[in-house]
Design an enzyme around this catalytic site. Structure first.
Site, PDB file in Angstrom:
ATOM      1  CG  PHE A  53      -1.758   1.192   1.352  1.00 37.57           C
ATOM      2  CD1 PHE A  53      -2.747   1.445   0.414  1.00 37.57           C
ATOM      3  CD2 PHE A  53      -1.562   2.110   2.377  1.00 37.57           C
ATOM      4  CE1 PHE A  53      -3.518   2.585   0.505  1.00 37.57           C
ATOM      5  CE2 PHE A  53      -2.341   3.248   2.472  1.00 37.57           C
ATOM      6  CZ  PHE A  53      -3.319   3.487   1.530  1.00 37.57           C
ATOM      7  CG  ASP A  60      -0.623  -3.357   5.446  1.00 41.57           C
ATOM      8  OD1 ASP A  60      -1.430  -2.971   6.299  1.00 41.57           O
ATOM      9  OD2 ASP A  60      -0.214  -2.622   4.518  1.00 41.57           O
ATOM     10  CB  ALA A 108      -5.984  -2.068   6.477  1.00 46.43           C
TER      11      ALA A 108
END
Ligand SMILES: *Cc1c(COP(=O)(O)O)cnc(C)c1O
Length: 463
Positions: free
Chosen positions: A126, A217, A219
């Protein structure tokens, strides 16, 4: 084509936020004054704000009640312990560190693994994670599966890591030069595409084989779990929480923006699987320097409380079905109209293939940014370029990089917009598609900062 039924909201509305509607002429003025950068628009000038699903979520009555209960003790607040318990319970990790948002977790963690000369390898970084790899002195490498790069290929789990490429890259760069392997779930930059359990397992095996640390990661961990339950053999009868536990069992640590699946307006987390690892002390030390004492991590006690509650609301199955159902509904309307997008639709938004919409605009004139500007002019809808404009310049040569995709992202905030809003989005895209052949030129940058430029750059239309 069968019409996709809208999955009704598993909630009703208690507080409302009025919206302003500008005329087309007013919108044209506003976007010009914003230097054609949608981040420069005032929020109130956007009728439907799909810039991001980050922090734009509607909190529940329980979360708002939690805000009042938040304990503002500087050290050891009860809200911190509540959040620790929720994090340990959901992720199965020994240590949970709150931070003010996802990039703060990156800033705290990444320099502990990365420095000049090192590489970090991901299914796909990202943009803030990529920036923090570079800020630590290292270089990011993406190894996403090939099918992710073709928006028309309807494959399951297009967010996956290409494990063969991962192993080749490790050997090519030298094991000692690889500082970290990062699995982004869901794969945001590839279109919110999910990562399969099988892929997480395979990447974890490679990391173990070469003794490399693996970071998740995380999210959109809950949306990813929903896709595994829906689409991966052997998971249909498992509880979302069980699936999440297994997903995280393959990583050593995670960074997380809680502004997404924890249904918050602000917050982040960092987790370390082994609560007794010396890494915990390093994380606490960095956190104290950059974020604040480790029991609040740059957040107010009330934010910790709302996060502890939101983490559980975000993994409820009814909610996830409604949530992903919104994407499926919008995608079905685009299918009917022959509008290309990253398909099948992913978790947190619909990523329109702007290169397909505007075939005459080359990547260095930013077709996706062009479509974002058209959507604002058409219907006051604010979206975000996930393409060459966002990717930026090569940090070594300063040349414009060509992104694998030119997506205009319609990121859908959680629990915020209704079916009628989704119809306005579809109708606007259909109207633009009808006149797309008239749009032959894109935009040029007239000013840009050196890193994460898309947030701030100025643009002008190419005549
Ligand atoms: C949003 C996001 C981040 C950064 O989090 P912030 O809360 O915006 O700082 C990192 N990685 C992924 C995959 C994200 O979606």
């Amino acid at each position: 084509m069968m019409e996709k039924k809208y999955v009704a909201e598993p909630f009703r509305i208690k507080a409302v936020e009025p919206l302003k509607m500008l005329t087309r002429a007013e919108r044209e003025e506003k976007i010009q004054a914003a230097k054609y950068n949608l981040f420069n628009l005032a929020g109130e000038d956007c009728y439907i704000d799909l810039l991001t699903d980050s922090g734009t979520n509607a909190m529940s009555q329980d979360q708002w009640a939690g805000i009042m209960r938040g304990d503002e003790a500087y050290a050891g607040s009860s809200s911190y312990y509540k959040l620790m318990d929720a994090g340990k319970d959901i992720f199965g990790y020994g240590f949970i560190q709150p931070v003010h948002q996802g990039r703060a977790a990156e800033k705290v963690l990444l320099p502990l693994f990365l420095s000049e000369g090192k590489f970090a390898i991901s299914n796909m970084f990202f943009d803030t994670t990529r920036a923090h790899v570079i800020l630590a002195g290292a270089r990011p490498i993406d190894c996403v599966v090939e099918e992710a790069k073709d928006p028309k290929v309807r494959a399951k789990f297009k967010g996956n890591m290409d494990v063969r490429k991962l192993e080749e890259t490790i050997n090519e760069k030298g094991i000692e030069n690889v500082g970290l392997v990062v699995m982004t779930i869901t794969n945001n930059s590839a279109g919110g595409q999910p990562v399969s359990m099988e892929n997480l397992r395979a990447v974890s095996e490679i990391c173990k084989k070469y003794d490399l640390p693996m970071c998740i990661d995380a999210a959109r961990f809950a949306e990813n779990a929903h896709f595994i339950k829906r689409d991966e053999d052997g998971y249909q009868d498992k509880e979302i929480k069980e699936i999440i536990r297994e997903m995280f069992s393959y990583g050593d640590m995670f960074t997380m923006s809680a502004k997404k699946d924890a249904i918050l307006n602000i917050g982040g987390l960092l987790g370390i699987k082994d609560g007794d690892s010396p890494l915990v002390l390093d994380v606490k030390a960095n956190c104290i320097s950059y974020e604040g004492f480790f029991t609040y991590g740059g957040l107010a006690g009330r934010d910790l409380e709302a996060m502890a509650i939101g983490l559980y609301e975000g993994i409820e199955e009814n909610y996830l079905e409604y949530r992903i159902g919104q994407m499926e509904y919008l995608a079905a309307r685009l299918d009917e109209a022959g509008i290309a997008y990253q398909s099948p639709v992913g978790g947190h938004g619909v990523f329109i293939d702007a290169a397909d919409m505007f075939p005459d605009i080359p990547y260095y004139e930013f077709p996706a940014q062009t479509l974002c500007i058209e959507l604002y002019k058409e219907a006051g809808i604010r979206t975000c370029d996930i393409g060459s404009y966002m990717l930026g310049n090569d940090p070594d040569t300063n040349e414009q990089l060509k992104a694998d995709f030119e997506f205009s992202r319609l990121a859908i905030p959680r629990r915020v917009y209704t079916q009628a809003h989704l119809d306005i989005m579809a109708d606007a895209l259909i109207a633009i598609k009808e006149r797309a052949s008239d749009v032959k030129k894109g935009y040029r940058i007239t000013w840009e900062p050196p890193i994460l430029r898309h947030f701030q750059a100025h643009l002008e239309p190419i005549e």
